[in-house]
Design an enzyme around this catalytic site. Structure first.
Site, PDB file in Angstrom:
ATOM      1  N   GLY A 112       0.667  -1.132   0.035  1.00  0.00           N
ATOM      2  CA  GLY A 112       0.038  -0.102   0.043  1.00  0.00           C
ATOM      3  C   GLY A 112       0.930   1.302  -0.053  1.00  0.00           C
ATOM      4  CG  LEU A 115       7.089   2.960  -3.412  1.00  0.00           C
ATOM      5  CD1 LEU A 115       8.063   2.966  -2.613  1.00  0.00           C
ATOM      6  CD2 LEU A 115       7.269   4.122  -4.275  1.00  0.00           C
ATOM      7  N   GLY A 116       4.414  -0.213  -5.869  1.00  0.00           N
ATOM      8  CA  GLY A 116       4.323  -1.410  -7.033  1.00  0.00           C
ATOM      9  C   GLY A 116       4.589  -2.856  -5.975  1.00  0.00           C
ATOM     10  CG  ASP A 162       1.660  -0.754 -10.507  1.00  0.00           C
ATOM     11  OD1 ASP A 162       1.723   0.468 -11.210  1.00  0.00           O
ATOM     12  OD2 ASP A 162       1.216  -0.567  -9.359  1.00  0.00           O
TER      13      ASP A 162
HETATM   14  C1  MEV Z   1      -1.090   2.254  -9.422  1.00  0.00           C
HETATM   15  O1  MEV Z   1       0.663   2.260  -9.315  1.00  0.00           O
HETATM   16  C2  MEV Z   1      -1.102   3.264 -10.749  1.00  0.00           C
HETATM   17  C3  MEV Z   1      -2.706   3.371 -10.869  1.00  0.00           C
HETATM   18  O2  MEV Z   1      -2.370   4.529 -12.461  1.00  0.00           O
HETATM   19  C4  MEV Z   1      -3.385   2.372 -11.177  1.00  0.00           C
HETATM   20  C5  MEV Z   1      -3.046   1.534 -12.538  1.00  0.00           C
HETATM   21  O3  MEV Z   1      -2.548   2.235 -13.399  1.00  0.00           O
HETATM   22  O4  MEV Z   1      -3.375   0.496 -12.561  1.00  0.00           O
HETATM   23  C6  MEV Z   1      -3.440   4.283  -9.971  1.00  0.00           C
END
Ligand code: MEV
Length: 327
Positions: A112, A115-116, A162
């Site tokens: 959460g 940072l992926g 991500d």
């Molecule tokens: C999340 O790291 C990036 C977002 O743009 C969601 C996505 O692209 O799937 C918020």
């Protein structure tokens, strides 16, 4: 199925989105870079009716949650994600001869944290599973498909940025239509990453923005177009090595993200403090609503200053260098 090595190994990068998060869900190109902090996994065969997964977080920014043990037969989200990953990675979703897998994965990213973390885990686990069951070299497309199956359980409708960044590393321009295109950097980028102290759910933030869009589609589309223009200019700035321009574009992107109610008091403080001590630009990164902010800095001295000022204000962080290299 060919059985390869008796242990499979996989690694993947964490990511920071420099510009274009959320807009990328709606088709705009975003720019992301892989960071050294990521995830690692190892896989081996076991006997048993179901495969097992052990997950550990080792982060210096959050107190580690207890290690997680899940079974591919379980029903919680991680178990469902693991099952989806195995079904995508293994032909027919099962191993022959009543065999099962044991995967152990560890990440240095906070869950959460923007940072992926989950994408890095998904890519590392998919690589470890394929390394074990397919034998190297395996197709990177299979890794991506398995990691996307894992991500979909957590995020519903992820853009794919991500998992693409976790798998490729380096600097990327990513769009749903064109996928990941490596970017050639005109110079190294030095970035401080500050932890807001609050984790956030990408799915909840993406859903909240979708509801906001429904209330004012034309207004939403104007912001989307503006972010698209910022990203186009950022791409040119990155390729030219113009970090001053890139910083300003990040600041503008932050204003638009805040207009979408994705920023928080803590994220705004992280950005303001970083700018006050010499950052070229700062913004939230990833889903927002908590998670992390990033600050582009011109030198190691300014990076140290930003980290110190964040620490004095109660925020943890680290710096990371994205190296210029040929695509
Ligand atoms: C999340 O790291 C990036 C977002 O743009 C969601 C996505 O692209 O799937 C918020």
């Amino acid at each position: 199925m060919m059985l390869g090595a008796q242990h499979g190994h996989g690694e993947a990068s964490g990511k920071i989105i420099l510009l274009g998060e959320h807009a990328v869900v709606y088709g705009v190109t975003a720019i992301a870079v892989g960071i050294e902090r990521g995830a690692e996994a190892s896989a081996r065969f076991t006997d048993g009716p179901a495969s097992a997964l052990g997950l550990r977080v080792e982060s210096d920014l959050v107190s580690a949650p207890p290690p997680l043990e899940v079974s591919s037969a379980g029903d919680d989200p991680v178990a469902r994600a693991y099952r989806a990953l195995l079904e995508a990675a293994l032909p027919g979703g099962a191993l022959s001869g009543g065999r099962a897998l044991r995967v152990d994965a560890v990440t240095r990213l906070s869950p959460g944290g923007g940072l992926g973390c989950s994408a890095a885990l998904g890519v590392a686990i998919a690589r470890a599973v394929l390394d074990l069951t397919a034998g190297a070299p395996f197709a990177e497309d299979d890794v991506a498909a398995a990691a996307r199956a894992w991500e979909r359980v957590f995020h519903g409708n992820p853009s794919g940025i991500d998992t693409a960044t976790a798998a490729h590393g380096g600097a990327l321009a990513f769009s749903r239509a064109a996928g990941a295109k490596p970017l050639v950097l005109g110079c190294d980028l030095l970035v401080c990453v500050g932890w807001s102290g609050r984790s956030s759910s990408t799915k909840e933030m993406v859903d909240a923005l979708a509801r906001r869009r429904e209330r004012d589609v034309p207004g939403f589309d104007r912001s989307l177009a503006a972010i698209g223009t910022l990203v186009d200019n950022a791409r040119l700035a990155i390729e030219a090595g113009d970090t001053a321009a890139l910083g300003k574009l990040m600041d503008l992107n932050q204003m638009l993200l805040a207009g979408w109610m994705l920023s928080t008091e803590e994220l705004e403080s992280l950005c303001r403090i970083a700018r006050e001590v010499g950052a070229l630009g700062a913004k939230l990164t990833g889903a927002g609503g908590g998670g992390s902010a990033i600050a582009l800095v011109p030198s190691g001295d300014v990076a140290r200053g930003v980290l110190e000022a964040w620490r004095a204000a109660g925020f943890g962080g680290f710096s990371t260098r994205v190296r210029a290299r040929a695509a």
